[in-house]
Design an enzyme around this catalytic site. Structure first.
Site, PDB file in Angstrom:
ATOM      1  N   ARG A   1     -25.467  29.784  25.676  1.00  0.00           N
ATOM      2  CA  ARG A   1     -25.693  28.361  25.988  1.00  0.00           C
ATOM      3  C   ARG A   1     -26.489  28.205  27.272  1.00  0.00           C
ATOM      4  O   ARG A   1     -27.364  27.346  27.389  1.00  0.00           O
ATOM      5  CB  ARG A   1     -24.349  27.629  26.127  1.00  0.00           C
ATOM      6  CG  ARG A   1     -23.671  27.380  24.789  1.00  0.00           C
ATOM      7  CD  ARG A   1     -22.231  26.971  24.989  1.00  0.00           C
ATOM      8  NE  ARG A   1     -22.108  25.763  25.796  1.00  0.00           N
ATOM      9  CZ  ARG A   1     -21.037  25.455  26.511  1.00  0.00           C
ATOM     10  NH1 ARG A   1     -19.980  26.255  26.530  1.00  0.00           N
ATOM     11  NH2 ARG A   1     -21.011  24.343  27.217  1.00  0.00           N
TER      12      ARG A   1
ATOM     13  N   LYS B   1     -10.010  29.076  26.892  1.00  0.00           N
ATOM     14  CA  LYS B   1      -9.607  29.989  27.979  1.00  0.00           C
ATOM     15  C   LYS B   1      -8.254  29.571  28.553  1.00  0.00           C
ATOM     16  O   LYS B   1      -7.386  30.400  28.803  1.00  0.00           O
ATOM     17  CB  LYS B   1     -10.660  29.974  29.098  1.00  0.00           C
ATOM     18  CG  LYS B   1     -11.910  30.744  28.722  1.00  0.00           C
ATOM     19  CD  LYS B   1     -12.944  30.690  29.815  1.00  0.00           C
ATOM     20  CE  LYS B   1     -13.575  29.332  29.920  1.00  0.00           C
ATOM     21  NZ  LYS B   1     -14.891  29.241  30.493  1.00  0.00           N
TER      22      LYS B   1
HETATM   23  N1  URA Z   1     -16.820  25.415  32.269  1.00  0.00           N
HETATM   24  C1  URA Z   1     -16.536  26.232  31.234  1.00  0.00           C
HETATM   25  O1  URA Z   1     -15.680  27.093  31.323  1.00  0.00           O
HETATM   26  N2  URA Z   1     -17.228  26.050  30.087  1.00  0.00           N
HETATM   27  C2  URA Z   1     -18.170  25.113  29.924  1.00  0.00           C
HETATM   28  O2  URA Z   1     -18.742  25.003  28.869  1.00  0.00           O
HETATM   29  C3  URA Z   1     -18.452  24.293  31.032  1.00  0.00           C
HETATM   30  C4  URA Z   1     -17.754  24.459  32.197  1.00  0.00           C
END
Ligand code: URA
Length: 440
Positions: free
Chosen positions: A174, A193
């Site tokens: 990304r 996460k």
């Molecule tokens: N923080 C993250 O961990 N992922 C994202 O896509 C944006 C900010």
């Protein structure tokens, strides 16, 4: 007959390209393919762009989050009877809340298994701040992490390669394909996460404004609502606070300097905005963890614990357990110090009308406090202290901040940015509302 069951990456890409809704199986197939290499990077990137352009509904976003979370290890701590609650911030300038909140929440009876990230760009990272303390280990093994949580109720570590590996791969793609600012992709990235940490519930600090990832309040609110919905969908009650990130939080920016401000806060001497936000976020955790039923009682409990000094003791215990020297909390000379300090002063009379957080963050990054690319090394000592706040009345010669630096050229560049960051006008500004809304 089996032919119709066979999936091809291009079919999934075309389906999303044409604006259709992906099924659970298709999303799981994509995430598995990202990790095992069945999806080539160019195919993953094409699907990410299709998601960026066509979006995902709430159900698809939940499936994506679940598949990304399950792409690696999902921690759980059944032997720990306390409620496991964490806080995540979407990132800002001077945001050192986690360093105060984690030991404070543990003192309120919660278990805080905090897995944090490094700073990138103008925003700082909790791990970099912790590592400014010599010897502090953020790489505890899962066994060490669990043992410390049992014994102390709090541990702060970095993400291991086993946690949500699909996110690691997708985030890197990304980053180089212009698909970062997609609400479903951000939601799935953050929530996969956090939910892999073994938490029962989560508090989110979703920042908006010039120094935030989300510039507009409206987009930040959509992001918050989506993440709260995912948490609920996955049986992890989640609350989000929408908070202002137009000016830096607190009065210090920089890794070791933010450790100092956190210690000061734990001693009851923190700046008002930092203290208020930390108390509010910790109180939300206390309610989610069922320690108190309502937010007012929770705030009272958090304020009492902060005033008692036991959260500072908890912080010192955590530093000792993780390999650092707890004396650092009382003797700041044990932290790295920049070679030089210089005052940055107001040139005109009036009120500090604006302090553009993004410019202060980039100025800090130029000094060495942050990194442009994840491979860059940071300088833990540099940054700013004595930062003025919006609404302060100043006259020529008054201090707007103190610059801590090691390199004269970098300092000069930072000063150019600070000159643009601080806006002084003859009229008094409206005072910003730090906590704009709670989404639950
Ligand atoms: N923080 C993250 O961990 N992922 C994202 O896509 C944006 C900010």
């Amino acid at each position: 007959m089996f032919w119709s069951l066979i999936m091809f990456p291009q079919d999934i890409i075309m389906k999303k390209r044409d604006g259709n809704v992906l099924s659970k199986e298709e999303i799981e197939y994509f995430v598995k393919g990202v990790v095992d290499g069945h999806f080539q990077d160019y195919q993953s990137a094409a699907l990410l762009m299709a998601i960026f352009l066509k979006g995902m509904n709430a159900q698809e976003t939940s499936y994506l989050t679940q598949a990304m979370m399950n792409s690696g290890e999902v921690l759980s701590f059944p032997a720990i009877p306390k409620a496991k609650v964490d806080k995540h911030s979407t990132g800002g300038v001077g945001d050192k809340v986690s360093l105060i909140l984690a030991p404070l929440a543990a003192c309120c009876g919660l278990c805080v298994p905090m897995i944090s990230g490094r700073g990138l760009g103008h925003t700082g990272g909790t791990l970099d701040k912790l590592e400014s303390m010599k010897g502090f280990r953020v790489d505890l093994s899962p066994k060490e992490f669990e043992k410390q949580l049992e014994h102390l109720g709090v541990a702060m570590i970095g993400q291991t390669s086993n946690i949500a590996p699909a996110d690691k791969k997708l985030y890197a793609l990304r980053d180089v394909t212009g698909t970062v600012e997609s609400i479903p992709l951000i939601c799935a990235s953050i929530m996969s996460k956090k939910l892999a940490e073994g938490i029962d519930s989560l508090v989110l600090d979703v920042k908006y404004g010039k120094g935030a990832f989300m510039k507009s309040f409206e987009n930040a609110k959509i992001l918050a609502q989506n993440m709260v919905a995912i948490g609920k969908n996955m049986n992890r009650p989640t609350v989000a606070l929408l908070t202002d990130m137009n000016q830096p939080l607190g009065k210090m920016v920089g890794n070791a300097l933010e450790m100092i401000e956190s210690f000061e806060c734990l001693k009851g001497r923190g700046p008002k905005d930092l203290v208020d936000l930390t108390i509010e976020l910790t109180a939300q955790m206390v309610v989610l963890g069922h320690v108190e039923k309502d937010i007012h009682k929770a705030k009272k409990l958090v304020q009492e614990k902060l005033a008692s000094g036991i959260a500072l003791e908890k912080m010192k215990e955590m530093i000792a357990c993780q390999g650092g020297d707890p004396r650092v909390a009382d003797d700041y000379s044990l932290l790295p110090q920049a070679k030089f300090q210089e005052s940055f002063q107001a040139r005109q009379k009036g009120w500090v009308y604006e302090i553009e957080a993004l410019k202060v963050g980039v100025a800090g990054m130029i000094l060495g406090a942050g990194r442009e690319s994840i491979k860059d090394k940071i300088n833990p000592a540099v940054g700013f202290t004595n930062l003025a706040k919006v609404g302060d009345e100043v006259k020529p010669g008054d201090l707007l901040c103190t610059i801590h630096y090691d390199d004269q050229h970098k300092k000069q560049e930072a000063v150019h940015l600070l000159e643009k960051a601080f806006v002084i006008r003859e009229t008094k500004p409206p005072l910003p509302n730090l906590i704009q809304e709670v989404v639950q």
